[in-house]
Design a protein around this motif. Structure first.
Motif, PDB file in Angstrom:
ATOM      1  N   ILE A   1      13.431  -7.710   2.489  1.00  4.88           N
ATOM      2  CA  ILE A   1      13.260  -6.347   1.972  1.00  4.88           C
ATOM      3  C   ILE A   1      14.241  -6.084   0.836  1.00  4.88           C
ATOM      4  O   ILE A   1      13.878  -5.540  -0.217  1.00  4.88           O
ATOM      5  N   GLY A   2      15.507  -6.488   1.030  1.00  6.63           N
ATOM      6  CA  GLY A   2      16.503  -6.281  -0.016  1.00  6.63           C
ATOM      7  C   GLY A   2      16.172  -7.025  -1.297  1.00  6.63           C
ATOM      8  O   GLY A   2      16.328  -6.487  -2.397  1.00  6.63           O
ATOM      9  N   LEU A   3      15.696  -8.269  -1.183  1.00  7.94           N
ATOM     10  CA  LEU A   3      15.343  -9.041  -2.369  1.00  7.94           C
ATOM     11  C   LEU A   3      14.169  -8.414  -3.116  1.00  7.94           C
ATOM     12  O   LEU A   3      14.168  -8.347  -4.356  1.00  7.94           O
ATOM     13  N   VAL A   4      13.172  -7.965  -2.367  1.00  8.77           N
ATOM     14  CA  VAL A   4      12.010  -7.332  -3.010  1.00  8.77           C
ATOM     15  C   VAL A   4      12.439  -6.057  -3.735  1.00  8.77           C
ATOM     16  O   VAL A   4      12.021  -5.802  -4.883  1.00  8.77           O
ATOM     17  N   VAL A   5      13.277  -5.251  -3.084  1.00 11.23           N
ATOM     18  CA  VAL A   5      13.739  -4.005  -3.711  1.00 11.23           C
ATOM     19  C   VAL A   5      14.564  -4.313  -4.953  1.00 11.23           C
ATOM     20  O   VAL A   5      14.439  -3.624  -5.987  1.00 11.23           O
ATOM     21  N   LEU A   6      15.408  -5.340  -4.914  1.00  5.82           N
ATOM     22  CA  LEU A   6      16.201  -5.702  -6.085  1.00  5.82           C
ATOM     23  C   LEU A   6      15.305  -6.140  -7.242  1.00  5.82           C
ATOM     24  O   LEU A   6      15.549  -5.762  -8.397  1.00  5.82           O
ATOM     25  N   CYS A   7      14.273  -6.924  -6.949  1.00  5.95           N
ATOM     26  CA  CYS A   7      13.357  -7.364  -8.009  1.00  5.95           C
ATOM     27  C   CYS A   7      12.623  -6.183  -8.631  1.00  5.95           C
ATOM     28  O   CYS A   7      12.515  -6.070  -9.858  1.00  5.95           O
ATOM     29  N   VAL A   8      12.137  -5.281  -7.781  1.00 12.47           N
ATOM     30  CA  VAL A   8      11.422  -4.110  -8.298  1.00 12.47           C
ATOM     31  C   VAL A   8      12.374  -3.221  -9.102  1.00 12.47           C
ATOM     32  O   VAL A   8      12.007  -2.693 -10.166  1.00 12.47           O
ATOM     33  N   THR A   9      13.602  -3.051  -8.627  1.00  9.02           N
ATOM     34  CA  THR A   9      14.580  -2.237  -9.349  1.00  9.02           C
ATOM     35  C   THR A   9      14.921  -2.857 -10.696  1.00  9.02           C
ATOM     36  O   THR A   9      15.084  -2.149 -11.700  1.00  9.02           O
TER      37      THR A   9
ATOM     38  N   ILE B   1       0.838  -1.209   0.000  1.00 10.53           N
ATOM     39  CA  ILE B   1       0.000   0.000   0.000  1.00 10.53           C
ATOM     40  C   ILE B   1       0.864   1.246   0.000  1.00 10.53           C
ATOM     41  O   ILE B   1       0.606   2.210  -0.737  1.00 10.53           O
ATOM     42  N   TRP B   2       1.911   1.240   0.819  1.00 11.44           N
ATOM     43  CA  TRP B   2       2.795   2.398   0.896  1.00 11.44           C
ATOM     44  C   TRP B   2       3.517   2.649  -0.419  1.00 11.44           C
ATOM     45  O   TRP B   2       3.682   3.794  -0.841  1.00 11.44           O
ATOM     46  N   VAL B   3       3.962   1.569  -1.074  1.00 12.38           N
ATOM     47  CA  VAL B   3       4.666   1.732  -2.351  1.00 12.38           C
ATOM     48  C   VAL B   3       3.740   2.334  -3.395  1.00 12.38           C
ATOM     49  O   VAL B   3       4.106   3.277  -4.123  1.00 12.38           O
ATOM     50  N   VAL B   4       2.518   1.821  -3.489  1.00 14.64           N
ATOM     51  CA  VAL B   4       1.554   2.359  -4.455  1.00 14.64           C
ATOM     52  C   VAL B   4       1.223   3.815  -4.125  1.00 14.64           C
ATOM     53  O   VAL B   4       1.178   4.684  -5.017  1.00 14.64           O
ATOM     54  N   ALA B   5       1.002   4.090  -2.839  1.00 13.67           N
ATOM     55  CA  ALA B   5       0.669   5.464  -2.443  1.00 13.67           C
ATOM     56  C   ALA B   5       1.832   6.415  -2.693  1.00 13.67           C
ATOM     57  O   ALA B   5       1.630   7.564  -3.126  1.00 13.67           O
ATOM     58  N   SER B   6       3.068   5.961  -2.450  1.00 18.85           N
ATOM     59  CA  SER B   6       4.240   6.819  -2.664  1.00 18.85           C
ATOM     60  C   SER B   6       4.486   7.079  -4.140  1.00 18.85           C
ATOM     61  O   SER B   6       5.210   8.027  -4.489  1.00 18.85           O
TER      62      SER B   6
ATOM     63  N   LEU C   1      12.590   6.575  -7.554  1.00 19.23           N
ATOM     64  CA  LEU C   1      12.848   7.191  -6.243  1.00 19.23           C
ATOM     65  C   LEU C   1      11.663   6.991  -5.299  1.00 19.23           C
ATOM     66  O   LEU C   1      11.841   6.740  -4.102  1.00 19.23           O
ATOM     67  N   SER C   2      10.460   7.077  -5.834  1.00 26.30           N
ATOM     68  CA  SER C   2       9.268   6.918  -5.002  1.00 26.30           C
ATOM     69  C   SER C   2       9.124   5.492  -4.504  1.00 26.30           C
ATOM     70  O   SER C   2       8.731   5.264  -3.351  1.00 26.30           O
ATOM     71  N   VAL C   3       9.446   4.517  -5.356  1.00 21.82           N
ATOM     72  CA  VAL C   3       9.360   3.119  -4.935  1.00 21.82           C
ATOM     73  C   VAL C   3      10.351   2.838  -3.809  1.00 21.82           C
ATOM     74  O   VAL C   3      10.012   2.192  -2.806  1.00 21.82           O
TER      75      VAL C   3
END
Length: 317
Positions: free
Chosen positions: A294-302, A98-103, A243-245
């Motif tokens: 958290i790091g794995l999720v951020v790497l996948c999204v990046t 939710i926070w990622v979508v809202a940001s 940057l927002s993600v």
């Protein structure tokens, strides 16, 4: 054949092609060693301050270490099994989404609207400075400020009481259906200034010729924005999205200051969950496992965003 070509031919005939190739390889190795020598301080800092802590955190997540008394026995993926079986992890993951979508949605939508509005307005620099001021404030200070705004006897309830003529006593940060929108509004208030500035820079880089051609062809303002400005602004919007993600995944200050009684609150995120488990409960290994996720999720999204960036670059070209 000129004189230079003749000298080259004579050199090849005298020392041979193999010797020239050996000289080239020696020169390349020498250049690489010199470049490595200059890069050594930066490489040491990256390894010491980034790679080594990441590797230690991954190893820590595979142990049952709880205190600063040394590493205990190796337990494998037990912490990860415990984490995926914990209902609070699912709640934190959902709230983080939710926070990622809202940001992404709200700061970009508001920032784009402000950038388009302030592009040709008198005293626009004054308004830009006012909107950008919250960005220079510390997130903790912003959280404390808005905590009192949302308090039962805070400025928001008093303003609503004056407008409605009735006593409004809403605990914005104490109700599950209002705490997340309240904190998201605070987050947008602080970050929209930076988004607006980045979009304004992107608008300034757009050439005037396509816009003027669309206006000559009779396109309305909305049509010009949709079919000309927005496609040319896509690379800037993609940078702002990245940057927002990252901000959405790592937001902690506002949630920790403005929320309370973790876990179990609607505003619980992965970053807050990691901090609560590691620093509040003392489960350092379990908190390290959450950090790895958290790091794995951020790497996948990046990685997905990098693919989109390449596609956008090809479309723009």
């Amino acid at each position: 054949m000129d004189a230079q070509s003749q000298r080259d031919q004579d050199l090849l005939a005298r020392i041979g092609v193999a010797e020239i190739e050996r000289r080239d390889r020696r020169r390349q190795r020498r250049d690489f060693r010199i470049a490595l020598l200059f890069m050594a301080p930066a490489l040491l800092m990256v390894c010491g301050l980034l790679l080594a802590p990441v590797a230690f955190n991954i190893y820590l997540s595979l142990t049952n270490w709880r205190k600063f008394t040394g590493l205990d026995e190796f337990i494998g993926v037990t912490n990860y099994q415990r984490m995926f079986g914990n209902p609070f992890f699912g709640e934190a993951l959902f709230n983080t989404a939710i926070w990622v979508v809202a940001s992404i949605v709200f700061p970009i939508a508001v920032g784009l609207g402000l950038a388009m509005f302030l592009r040709n307005v008198r005293f626009s620099n004054t308004f830009k400075n006012i909107i950008f001021i919250p960005r220079i404030l510390a997130p903790t200070a912003v959280g404390v400020l808005w905590f009192y705004v949302y308090a039962p006897q805070g400025l928001l309830n008093r303003g609503l009481s004056m407008v409605s003529g009735q006593n409004v006593d809403i605990g914005w940060l104490y109700q599950s259906n209002t705490v997340t929108p309240a904190i998201i509004a605070t987050f947008v208030w602080q970050t929209v200034g930076l988004v607006m500035v980045l979009i304004l820079l992107g608008l300034q880089a757009i050439p005037r010729d396509p816009i003027e051609a669309a206006q000559i062809d009779g396109a309305s303002r909305f049509q010009t924005f949709r079919h000309v400005i927005l496609p040319l602004l896509t690379p800037t919007l993609l940078v702002v999205t990245i940057l927002s993600v990252l901000a959405g995944f790592t937001v902690f200050d506002l949630l920790w200051v403005m929320g309370a009684s973790y876990p179990g609150q609607r505003s619980l995120s992965l970053a807050v969950y990691m901090y609560f488990e590691a620093f509040q409960k003392g489960s350092w290994a379990f908190g390290s496992a959450v950090a790895v996720i958290i790091g794995l999720v951020v790497l996948c999204v990046t990685w997905i965003q990098a693919l989109l960036q390449q596609r956008v670059d090809r479309m723009v070209r």
